[in-house]
Design a protein around this motif. Structure first.
Motif, PDB file in Angstrom:
ATOM      1  N   UNK A   1       0.824  -1.207   0.000  1.00  0.00           N
ATOM      2  CA  UNK A   1       0.000   0.000   0.000  1.00  0.00           C
ATOM      3  C   UNK A   1       0.862   1.262   0.000  1.00  0.00           C
ATOM      4  N   UNK A   2       1.965   1.235   0.744  1.00  0.00           N
ATOM      5  CA  UNK A   2       2.820   2.417   0.852  1.00  0.00           C
ATOM      6  C   UNK A   2       3.543   2.749  -0.449  1.00  0.00           C
ATOM      7  N   UNK A   3       3.970   1.729  -1.191  1.00  0.00           N
ATOM      8  CA  UNK A   3       4.786   1.975  -2.380  1.00  0.00           C
ATOM      9  C   UNK A   3       4.033   1.800  -3.694  1.00  0.00           C
ATOM     10  N   UNK A   4       2.726   1.650  -3.635  1.00  0.00           N
ATOM     11  CA  UNK A   4       1.935   1.481  -4.848  1.00  0.00           C
ATOM     12  C   UNK A   4       2.061   2.720  -5.726  1.00  0.00           C
TER      13      UNK A   4
ATOM     14  N   UNK B   1       2.112  12.901  -7.499  1.00  0.00           N
ATOM     15  CA  UNK B   1       3.231  13.411  -8.298  1.00  0.00           C
ATOM     16  C   UNK B   1       3.247  14.938  -8.391  1.00  0.00           C
ATOM     17  N   UNK B   2       2.405  15.612  -7.638  1.00  0.00           N
ATOM     18  CA  UNK B   2       2.372  17.074  -7.686  1.00  0.00           C
ATOM     19  C   UNK B   2       3.568  17.655  -6.966  1.00  0.00           C
ATOM     20  N   UNK B   3       3.953  18.837  -7.378  1.00  0.00           N
ATOM     21  CA  UNK B   3       5.092  19.523  -6.775  1.00  0.00           C
ATOM     22  C   UNK B   3       4.599  20.508  -5.721  1.00  0.00           C
ATOM     23  N   UNK B   4       3.939  19.957  -4.701  1.00  0.00           N
ATOM     24  CA  UNK B   4       3.478  20.765  -3.586  1.00  0.00           C
ATOM     25  C   UNK B   4       4.157  20.265  -2.319  1.00  0.00           C
ATOM     26  N   UNK B   5       4.145  21.094  -1.303  1.00  0.00           N
ATOM     27  CA  UNK B   5       4.800  20.714  -0.049  1.00  0.00           C
ATOM     28  C   UNK B   5       4.108  19.513   0.588  1.00  0.00           C
ATOM     29  N   UNK B   6       2.780  19.481   0.525  1.00  0.00           N
ATOM     30  CA  UNK B   6       2.042  18.346   1.099  1.00  0.00           C
ATOM     31  C   UNK B   6       2.366  17.048   0.367  1.00  0.00           C
ATOM     32  N   UNK B   7       2.445  17.109  -0.958  1.00  0.00           N
ATOM     33  CA  UNK B   7       2.742  15.908  -1.741  1.00  0.00           C
ATOM     34  C   UNK B   7       4.156  15.412  -1.467  1.00  0.00           C
TER      35      UNK B   7
ATOM     36  N   UNK C   1       7.734  11.512   1.254  1.00  0.00           N
ATOM     37  CA  UNK C   1       8.810  11.284   2.221  1.00  0.00           C
ATOM     38  C   UNK C   1       8.358  10.368   3.356  1.00  0.00           C
ATOM     39  N   UNK C   2       7.166  10.619   3.895  1.00  0.00           N
ATOM     40  CA  UNK C   2       6.647   9.790   4.983  1.00  0.00           C
ATOM     41  C   UNK C   2       6.392   8.363   4.519  1.00  0.00           C
ATOM     42  N   UNK C   3       5.837   8.225   3.328  1.00  0.00           N
ATOM     43  CA  UNK C   3       5.576   6.877   2.811  1.00  0.00           C
ATOM     44  C   UNK C   3       6.875   6.123   2.550  1.00  0.00           C
TER      45      UNK C   3
ATOM     46  N   UNK D   1      10.431   1.832   4.034  1.00  0.00           N
ATOM     47  CA  UNK D   1      11.771   1.318   4.357  1.00  0.00           C
ATOM     48  C   UNK D   1      11.749   0.528   5.656  1.00  0.00           C
ATOM     49  N   UNK D   2      10.997   1.015   6.637  1.00  0.00           N
ATOM     50  CA  UNK D   2      10.883   0.296   7.911  1.00  0.00           C
ATOM     51  C   UNK D   2      10.183  -1.042   7.702  1.00  0.00           C
TER      52      UNK D   2
END
Length: 188
Positions: free
Chosen positions: A115-118, A124-130, A135-137, A142-143
């Motif tokens: 689910x995380x890497x789907x 793909x937007x260039x916004x801070x939230x995206x 980054x969080x995903x 990775x964990x």
């Protein structure tokens, strides 16, 4: 008239300074935008390459899990949304070693990783939230990948040109994991 001529000569240095400053600021803004854009593309590429690598590993693990379950159990209908619903059929998975004993925790971690890497759900937007979401995903994926690797007894090192799956080290071989006691020396 002579003092007027000298005053203009004395102001010449300040005029050149101001002109150079404005030209440098304009060139710096252009160069900064270009360098920033190149940096953003490089970092975005690195993040998505890692996401793709983790997605490929997750797909292989999911198929190996399906293969190991079908060999140990009679095949039965599984609800959609589980790892079994992927329906992959890569032939390379049949040649890989079977997974250790099946556990629901392993299957749950694998489903979460998928689910995380789907790629279909990545913004793909260039916004801070995206960017923060990616980054969080990536950190969470990775964990999860590390947890799955530990559960399967695999390490994160890629196989070399001449290496086989059997050459990959297993826990307890001096890798330094917390469960590994083989690296401890006996004190007398």
């Amino acid at each position: 008239m002579e003092s007027n001529l000298l005053d203009s000569l004395l102001d010449l240095e300040e005029q050149f300074y101001q002109e150079g400053y404005h030209l440098g600021a304009a060139d710096g803004a252009d160069a900064g935008y270009t360098e920033g854009s190149v940096f953003a593309v490089e970092k975005g590429f690195e993040k998505f390459v890692e996401m793709g690598r983790l997605y490929g590993k997750a797909l292989l693990w999911a198929q190996r899990l399906v293969e190991s379950k079908t060999k140990t159990e009679e095949s039965s209908a599984q609800p959609a949304g589980t790892v079994d619903a992927l329906g992959l059929d890569p032939s390379i998975c049949k040649a890989m070693p079977r997974l250790p004993a099946h556990s629901t925790r392993l299957e749950k971690n694998l489903s979460t990783l998928l689910e995380l890497v789907d790629p279909a759900t990545l913004d793909m937007n260039n916004t801070e939230d995206a960017v923060n979401d990616v980054d969080e995903r990536l950190k969470g994926a990775a964990v999860k990948a590390k947890l799955i690797q530990r559960a399967m007894g695999e390490n994160d090192e890629p196989l070399g040109a001449g290496a086989t799956v059997k050459d990959v080290s297993k826990p307890g071989d001096g890798t330094g994991s917390i469960e590994d006691i083989s690296s401890l020396s006996v004190r007398h």
